[in-house]
Design an enzyme around this catalytic site. Sequence first.
Site, short mmCIF file in Angstrom:
data_model
loop_
_atom_site.label_atom_id
_atom_site.label_comp_id
_atom_site.label_asym_id
_atom_site.label_seq_id
_atom_site.Cartn_x
_atom_site.Cartn_y
_atom_site.Cartn_z
N LYS A 197 0.80 -1.24 0.03
CA LYS A 197 -0.02 -0.04 -0.08
C LYS A 197 0.80 1.21 0.05
CE LYS A 197 -3.58 2.23 2.71
NZ LYS A 197 -4.50 2.43 3.81
N GLU A 203 10.39 -4.75 4.82
CA GLU A 203 10.42 -6.07 4.27
C GLU A 203 10.35 -6.26 2.79
OE1 GLU A 203 8.87 -4.87 6.78
OE2 GLU A 203 8.97 -6.26 8.27
N GLY A 254 -4.71 -1.72 5.00
CA GLY A 254 -4.01 -2.72 4.51
C GLY A 254 -4.71 -4.13 4.91
N ARG A 255 -5.16 -4.13 5.95
CA ARG A 255 -5.75 -5.65 6.30
C ARG A 255 -7.19 -5.71 5.76
NH1 ARG A 255 -4.82 -2.18 10.36
NH2 ARG A 255 -6.47 -1.57 11.57
N GLU A 340 -4.83 -6.35 14.90
CA GLU A 340 -4.43 -5.30 14.39
C GLU A 340 -5.65 -3.98 14.54
OE1 GLU A 340 -2.58 -3.95 10.17
OE2 GLU A 340 -0.68 -4.57 11.22
N HIS A 371 -5.61 -33.11 17.41
CA HIS A 371 -4.41 -34.05 18.02
C HIS A 371 -3.26 -33.19 18.52
CE1 HIS A 371 -6.45 -37.70 16.24
NE2 HIS A 371 -6.72 -36.80 15.51
N LYS A 480 9.19 -0.69 14.16
CA LYS A 480 10.07 -0.40 12.88
C LYS A 480 11.07 0.78 13.01
CE LYS A 480 5.70 -0.58 10.15
NZ LYS A 480 4.73 0.04 9.02
O1 LIG Z 1 1.12 -2.81 2.22
P1 LIG Z 1 2.36 -2.16 3.21
O2 LIG Z 1 2.02 -0.77 2.91
O3 LIG Z 1 3.44 -2.70 2.54
O4 LIG Z 1 1.91 -2.46 4.49
C1 LIG Z 1 1.86 -3.82 4.79
C2 LIG Z 1 1.36 -4.02 6.18
O5 LIG Z 1 2.17 -3.25 7.17
C3 LIG Z 1 1.36 -2.88 8.19
O6 LIG Z 1 1.36 -1.22 7.94
C4 LIG Z 1 1.80 -2.80 9.72
O7 LIG Z 1 3.23 -2.66 9.61
C5 LIG Z 1 0.19 -3.54 7.97
O8 LIG Z 1 -0.96 -2.70 8.57
C6 LIG Z 1 0.06 -3.54 6.49
O9 LIG Z 1 -0.93 -4.45 6.15
#
Ligand SMILES: O=P(O)(O)OC[C@H]1O[C@](O)(CO)[C@@H](O)[C@@H]1O
Length: 510
Positions: A197, A203, A254-255, A340, A371, A480
């Site tokens: 987003k 990452e 995002g979620r 979240e 199990h 972060k």
């Molecule tokens: O889509 P992006 O901006 O890379 O964010 C990834 C995820 O990181 C977050 O912002 C949390 O760090 C989530 O809310 C989001 O889904």
Amino acid sequence: MRCDQTPAWKALTAHAEHTTGFDLRTAFAADAQRAYTLSQQAPYVFADLSKNHVDTATEALLQELARQTGLESHRDAMFRGEAINHTEDRAVMHWLLRQPEGSLGGALAEPLTLVHGTLAPMLAYAEQIRADAQITDVVNIGIGGSDLGPQMAVLALQDVVIPGKRFHFVSNVDGHELAGVLKGLKAENTLFLIASKTFTTTETMTNARSALQWFKAQGGVDVARHFAALTTNVAAAAEFGITTTFGFWDWVGGRYSMWSAIGLPVAIAIGAQGFKDLLAGAHAMDQHFQTAPLEANLPVRLGLLDVWYRNFLNYTSRSIAPYHSALRRLPAYLQQLEMESNGKRVDRNGQALPYGTSPVLWGEPGTNGQHAYFQMLHQGTDIVPLEFMAVKKPTHNLADHHELLLANAIAQAQALMLGQTDAGGHKHFTGNRPSTFLLLDELTPASLGALIALQEHRVFVSGSVWGINSFDQWGVELGKVLAKDIHARMASGDVTGLDASSAGLLERIR
Ligand SMILES: O=P(O)(O)OC[C@H]1O[C@](O)(CO)[C@@H](O)[C@@H]1O
């Protein structure tokens, strides 16, 4: 009014004390209609709520709580596109992504036109990739909401996924993950989807950079053909060197974003029509949530049950048990959605709350969980409400498997409730352990869409009653910032000002 100051909250507190000895077995014996009154048909989803620690009086009081905390007006504000995510000054309109073209007027007409103006080229692109036999591997690089939804959905709908293409999901900054995937790929057969987003997430950017390097090192040249960005930050994607982009808007959390361009891997996997069906199933649930009276509104009934358990019976977690192996990523998806969204300690005005909010969500597919940790659910000292999810019709024809699977789901819910009280000591089961049973006729794009929208709205309901902002996530920021600092220290070795534990760990690692 804050929920704990309402008359309904007081009445629920008294009701909880009054019903301390509530017993499911007695409740069923006393009320022949219980299984009927405490069940609910919603679009694509049937819910049996009757094995929960509630009766109609509890539900009526909870609905009163919803009214007194303004749930309906809050819901309507979301569906009017008001900036209910006030800490980020944003509207919350993931539901608009599922709204049929041209179906809204006023201020929402324009964003809805934008939605369909973006959806059409995205679906055309998905069809183009489906028809492109040279692309055999699609690698989605994203994390959190840019990973869990599409990953869960592609797996859930594996029976209708296009043959001849493999779908990979790389989220972790841990290079083992990307390296493991790249090992089996060829540049000319691979499409990388960089899903973010913000297009700033460490990452994702780290993985995207390494993927681009790998692509070039393999002799790949046509970046426009082999890389696409799914983002609200098209400018950052262009700067990164990706020109094939599919956009969305800051009013999609995002979620809550698998319905947007973030859903592109799903659209490639199941096709344009499949993706439209997914949206249509979710839209049917949106309409149910908007129009059904509170007492017959499944997201409302589930969300209020969550409040009852968390605040009045002090059950601090909920276990998810999808009795369908294709739903095995659903617990992880729901963890982000619930925790979240509702893992907040202050109200909408920033004031600390004296009551609990998000439960801990966890789970594994059945029958595997049986199990492993079901022992604790049956005989542990904590009561954990369990949410079963099952699908009537299998898509395989292996004799007896599905009957066994579903029989186990029903039997577990039964065992939790009935217990085994005639046995003593280690063999004694107290029973009276609560569960909800969600049942789909078939697992299709439409029913999956409805199931996910149901979960989104139930999270809205509890968050709304708790008076929190379910649509921000400030709690992820501190880590972060600190990771950036530690990362820099990894190179320099400078531990000045660090706490002794972190300094010690850093030195050991170096
Ligand atoms: O889509 P992006 O901006 O890379 O964010 C990834 C995820 O990181 C977050 O912002 C949390 O760090 C989530 O809310 C989001 O889904």
